[in-house]
Design an enzyme around this catalytic site. Structure first.
Site, mmCIF file in Angstrom:
data_model
loop_
_atom_site.group_PDB
_atom_site.id
_atom_site.type_symbol
_atom_site.label_atom_id
_atom_site.label_comp_id
_atom_site.label_asym_id
_atom_site.label_seq_id
_atom_site.Cartn_x
_atom_site.Cartn_y
_atom_site.Cartn_z
ATOM 1 N N CYS A 1 -7.244 -8.760 4.547
ATOM 2 C CA CYS A 1 -5.876 -8.564 4.071
ATOM 3 C C CYS A 1 -4.925 -9.510 4.788
ATOM 4 O O CYS A 1 -4.029 -10.077 4.175
ATOM 5 C CB CYS A 1 -5.435 -7.116 4.296
ATOM 6 S SG CYS A 1 -5.487 -6.097 2.817
ATOM 7 N N ARG B 1 -12.102 -5.496 6.675
ATOM 8 C CA ARG B 1 -11.180 -5.304 5.551
ATOM 9 C C ARG B 1 -9.748 -5.679 5.958
ATOM 10 O O ARG B 1 -9.041 -6.357 5.231
ATOM 11 C CB ARG B 1 -11.279 -3.860 5.087
ATOM 12 C CG ARG B 1 -10.299 -3.389 4.057
ATOM 13 C CD ARG B 1 -10.532 -4.024 2.716
ATOM 14 N NE ARG B 1 -9.711 -5.222 2.568
ATOM 15 C CZ ARG B 1 -9.512 -5.846 1.413
ATOM 16 N NH1 ARG B 1 -10.105 -5.421 0.324
ATOM 17 N NH2 ARG B 1 -8.753 -6.889 1.338
ATOM 18 N N HIS C 1 0.790 -1.231 0.000
ATOM 19 C CA HIS C 1 0.000 0.000 0.000
ATOM 20 C C HIS C 1 0.821 1.279 0.000
ATOM 21 O O HIS C 1 0.294 2.331 -0.328
ATOM 22 C CB HIS C 1 -0.992 -0.031 1.159
ATOM 23 C CG HIS C 1 -1.968 -1.168 1.037
ATOM 24 N ND1 HIS C 1 -2.932 -1.213 0.049
ATOM 25 C CD2 HIS C 1 -2.094 -2.308 1.747
ATOM 26 C CE1 HIS C 1 -3.624 -2.340 0.181
ATOM 27 N NE2 HIS C 1 -3.138 -3.029 1.191
#
Lengths: 105, 259
Positions: free
Chosen positions: B220, B216, B179
């Site tokens: 991940c 979420r 990210h």
């Protein structure tokens, strides 16, 4: 159940208007299994109807492949002022209604 | 002489990737919205086609519904959410004095239920808690994120940052590897985003329902073959806090739609 309806508040006579509807429903397909192998029973909306001042103008049959929270949009001709009534019918006696008004000039 | 020069060059070459890796400059930050296709953007933009709004409607009904043995509704203390809850979600997770640690919006709702409504807590990811937090967070739509500004939160932001930078799981990946360093590339056909948590709770088309930031984060972690923390774990709250502070100044989008 919550539903979101989008109907123009005003229209000219003879105009083609778009109606959009969105309703809450899990739309469980009936094809999935839990971790211990039991089948999750089907729970879907099977039919949607829209009436314009009492006359049916749109109907749709829904099937297990349709995603959760079904969104339907369709068109009609604004003929007269009045009310649109929406009805969703589904498995296990599910029934949900909503309505919206329109002013035709 | 040449020997030492070679060593210095080798050391530089070895540390270069580490120097390149790092945080995204403030003006290069982008919401997950900007990585989506035009259809999904249109779905989020129009409140009559955004399925997250169904949860906001449910939350609005729950806001005025009396609950628990105190027979009180949220509205009995907080009044009209449009004014009282504006900007609140933009500063969560916030520090709770009694617990001496940060709490998420979902945890705050359950603390309110326990302390003021004498009601049973709502389970994590249950429809009611998501509806209430979506309704509250929706009041902050467009408000700039300020979470983590409280100086008492500093050690927790730091803890979250360390977790973000720490490799984990069988794939041995840290959040930052995707990210911060590789956003805009693709992973199995899907765009890698910057992990800016601007629209939670959000409607994911993959989930076919609304979900929290914790859900979420847990997906991940499962994705890198790590053992995901339990819902409400201090590590997840710290990560959530770091992510929110990392998105400082970005506008809230709740309820967002993501693929």
């Amino acid at each position: 159940m919550a539903a979101l309806i989008n109907v123009p508040a005003k229209a000219k006579r003879g105009d083609i208007i778009e109606i959009r509807t969105l309703t809450s429903h899990i739309m469980e397909t009936g094809f999935r299994h839990t971790v211990d192998g039991a089948l999750v029973p089907r729970d879907i909306i099977t039919s949607f109807t829209c009436r314009y001042n009492g006359t049916e103008i749109f109907r749709a049959d829904l099937f297990p492949a349709i995603a959760a929270n079904p969104y339907l949009s369709f068109f009609t001709v604004a003929r007269e002022s009045g009310k649109f009534e929406f009805e969703w019918i589904g498995d296990n006696g599910y029934s949900s209604t909503a309505s919206a008004s329109i002013t035709v000039e | 002489m040449n020997f030492w020069r070679a060593i210095v060059l080798a050391a530089l070459a070895a540390t270069a990737p580490a120097l390149l890796a790092g945080e995204i400059p403030p003006d290069a930050r982008r919401s997950g919205y900007s990585f989506m296709g035009p259809d999904t953007r249109a779905m989020q933009d129009d409140d009559s086609s955004n399925p997250g709004m169904l949860f906001v409607l449910d939350g609005e009904a729950l806001w005025t519904k009396k609950a628990g043995s105190a027979h009180k509704a949220c509205a009995d203390c907080h009044g009209d959410a449009r004014s009282s809850m504006k900007g609140i979600a933009a500063r969560y997770p916030a520090f709770d004095k009694a617990l001496a640690r940060p709490v998420t919006l979902d945890q705050r709702i359950n603390l309110c239920r326990a302390n003021h409504q004498q009601a049973a807590p709502l389970p994590y990811e249950s429809r009611d808690v998501l509806a209430l937090s979506a309704f509250v967070a929706h009041q902050s739509r467009g408000v700039a994120i300020t979470a983590g500004d409280d100086p008492q939160l500093k050690p927790f932001v730091e803890q979250g940052r360390n977790l973000f930078m720490q490799r984990e799981g069988q794939l041995n990946l840290a959040c930052t590897n995707c990210h911060d360093d590789n956003f805009e590339k693709r992973l199995a056909g899907s765009p890698i985003t910057q992990a800016q948590p601007t629209g939670y709770p959000l409607y994911r088309l993959e989930w076919q329902t609304l979900g929290s930031l914790e859900r979420r984060l847990r997906s991940c972690m499962t994705g890198v073959r790590a053992q995901a923390y339990d819902y409400g774990a201090p590590e997840l709250v710290a990560l959530e806090l770091y992510l929110m502070s990392r998105a400082r100044g970005m506008p809230m989008e709740t309820p967002a739609v993501r693929p």
